[in-house]
Design an enzyme around this catalytic site. Structure first.
Site, short mmCIF file in Angstrom:
data_model
loop_
_atom_site.label_atom_id
_atom_site.label_comp_id
_atom_site.label_asym_id
_atom_site.label_seq_id
_atom_site.Cartn_x
_atom_site.Cartn_y
_atom_site.Cartn_z
CB THR A 79 34.03 41.53 41.72
OG1 THR A 79 34.31 42.73 41.01
CG2 THR A 79 32.57 41.13 41.51
CE LYS A 103 32.10 44.37 39.12
NZ LYS A 103 32.23 45.00 37.81
CE LYS A 119 35.53 37.00 40.64
NZ LYS A 119 35.47 38.44 40.88
N1 NDP Z 1 39.74 43.28 34.95
C1 NDP Z 1 38.59 43.92 34.98
O1 NDP Z 1 38.13 44.44 33.96
C2 NDP Z 1 37.82 44.09 36.25
C3 NDP Z 1 38.01 43.27 37.34
N2 NDP Z 1 37.25 43.47 38.47
C4 NDP Z 1 37.46 42.64 39.65
O2 NDP Z 1 38.64 43.14 40.28
C5 NDP Z 1 39.35 42.07 40.89
C6 NDP Z 1 40.75 42.00 40.30
O3 NDP Z 1 40.63 41.79 38.90
P1 NDP Z 1 41.90 41.78 37.93
O4 NDP Z 1 42.87 42.81 38.35
O5 NDP Z 1 41.35 41.81 36.56
O6 NDP Z 1 42.47 40.33 38.23
P2 NDP Z 1 43.92 39.73 38.02
O7 NDP Z 1 43.71 38.27 37.84
O8 NDP Z 1 44.68 40.48 36.99
O9 NDP Z 1 44.62 40.00 39.44
C7 NDP Z 1 44.24 39.28 40.57
C8 NDP Z 1 45.02 39.75 41.77
O10 NDP Z 1 44.64 38.96 42.90
C9 NDP Z 1 45.83 38.39 43.48
N3 NDP Z 1 45.53 37.12 44.11
C10 NDP Z 1 44.88 36.05 43.57
N4 NDP Z 1 44.77 35.05 44.49
C11 NDP Z 1 45.36 35.50 45.62
C12 NDP Z 1 45.54 34.94 46.91
N5 NDP Z 1 45.10 33.72 47.22
N6 NDP Z 1 46.18 35.69 47.83
C13 NDP Z 1 46.63 36.93 47.52
N7 NDP Z 1 46.49 37.52 46.32
C14 NDP Z 1 45.85 36.81 45.38
C15 NDP Z 1 46.79 38.26 42.32
O11 NDP Z 1 48.10 38.09 42.81
P3 NDP Z 1 49.25 37.39 41.90
O12 NDP Z 1 49.77 38.47 41.01
O13 NDP Z 1 50.25 36.89 42.86
O14 NDP Z 1 48.57 36.29 41.14
C16 NDP Z 1 46.54 39.60 41.63
O15 NDP Z 1 47.16 40.65 42.30
C17 NDP Z 1 38.50 40.81 40.65
O16 NDP Z 1 37.66 40.63 41.75
C18 NDP Z 1 37.68 41.17 39.41
O17 NDP Z 1 36.48 40.45 39.33
C19 NDP Z 1 36.34 44.48 38.57
C20 NDP Z 1 36.13 45.32 37.52
C21 NDP Z 1 36.81 45.16 36.26
O1 SSN Z 2 34.04 43.41 36.52
C1 SSN Z 2 34.42 43.80 35.41
C2 SSN Z 2 33.69 44.81 34.69
C3 SSN Z 2 34.25 45.11 33.36
C4 SSN Z 2 33.55 46.29 32.75
O2 SSN Z 2 32.72 46.94 33.42
O3 SSN Z 2 33.85 46.58 31.58
#
Ligand code: NDP
Ligand code: SSN
Length: 290
Positions: A95, A170, A238
């Protein structure tokens, strides 16, 4: 089909696992490389860098925390741009805002690669169950080719046209979700503070026009002050910030979203950024008065 996967956080891990379960060959990379271990146990290969993953795979997906992470994985040393070329495709499902997505798209296309953005609606459980909603935009030919991947990851995918449209859609969705969460939290607090049983409020809401899976799933744990992270609060804040910037660009007044953003910021300042976004309830509850 061999697919690369960059970013194994809450979402990326569940999505990559799902691809493995459904017969895809998957090569993974994560900044903290130890997070690849569990995927390897389930048959994934590991790439040492984003560039190494792209070199090996025709299609590479990214699921990264925010705009700066998404840009860094593409543009920094050992990044995607070092190996992307004609015949290779990059699908960023993080996102981010439209400008970030456009910048990534321009980099990929300048090297002869193809680009699609595909942010998702749905959280940890839908990611595990392959029930996400995919908001794709970019190259239509790539979208059509990626349908077998999207069919595994999601229950429905939309193609929204030019790069940036998926990101914008989104942000609109998450802006609504964040505002709803704030109103819900205030309602729970008002119920309790005025001497009513908030569990009854959950039942009343669930029977009426406002019934929704979010209130149903998160309400009971909010009442116990438990916030196991499915969607981390720092990511919701964010998304509010990026949605408000989109509102600024388009001169759309969004006082409700702006107030919700303040509550998420306050929750972050209380150290709740890594908890589920429902932890905004702690910021809304505030101190109890006798
Ligand atoms: N969780 C949710 O319900 C949802 C999340 N999203 C979106 O999906 C994306 C991921 O979310 P989510 O999995 O929850 O987040 P997490 O915080 O669990 O994971 C974040 C990921 O990004 C990596 N990362 C962060 N900074 C860097 C960097 N500078 N360079 C390389 N890798 C980096 C982390 O690596 P490391 O392990 O090394 O920290 C990790 O793999 C976000 O954009 C979020 O907004 C969308 C829908 C639903
Ligand atoms: O970006 C996160 C969305 C979470 C949700 O749709 O429940």
């Amino acid at each position: 089909m061999e697919v690369g996967f960059l970013g194994l956080g809450i979402m990326g891990k569940a999505m990559a696992m799902n691809l493995l379960r459904n017969g895809f060959k998957v090569t993974v990379w994560n900044r903290t490389l130890s997070k690849c271990d569990e995927l390897v146990e389930h048959g994934a290969a590991v790439g040492e860098t984003p560039a190494a993953v792209v070199k090996k795979c025709k299609y590479t997906i990214a699921m990264l925390s925010d705009p700066s992470a998404a840009i860094s994985v593409v543009y920094d040393k050992d990044g995607v741009l070092e190996e992307i070329c004609n015949g290779k495709s990059y699908i960023d499902m993080s996102t981010v805002d439209a400008d970030t997505s456009i910048k990534i798209s321009e980099g990929i296309i300048s090297k002869g690669g193809r680009f699609l953005e595909g942010p998702v609606s749905g959280s940890k459980k839908p990611a595990e169950d392959g029930q996400l909603i995919i908001l794709a935009a970019g190259e239509k030919g790539l979208y059509d080719e990626a349908i077998p991947i999207f069919d595994v990851l999601g229950k429905k995918s939309f193609f929204l046209g030019q790069v940036g449209n998926g990101a914008k859609m989104k942000l609109v969705v998450n802006m609504i979700m964040g505002s709803m969460m704030n109103a819900f939290s205030e309602g729970l607090e008002l119920t309790e503070s005025s001497g009513l049983d908030p569990r009854t409020l959950l039942d009343v809401l669930d029977l009426g026009a406002m019934a929704n899976p979010m209130f149903k799933m998160k309400g009971p744990s909010m009442l116990q002050s438990k916030y196991p992270p499915a969607f981390p609060l720092k990511h919701q804040q964010k998304d509010m910030r990026l949605a408000l910037a989109l509102g600024d660009e388009n001169a759309v007044s969004m006082p409700v979203a702006a107030a919700a953003n303040e509550a998420f910021k306050k929750a972050r300042s209380m150290g709740l950024g890594d908890q589920d976004f429902s932890a905004v309830h702690e910021a809304i509850k505030g101190p109890k008065h006798p």
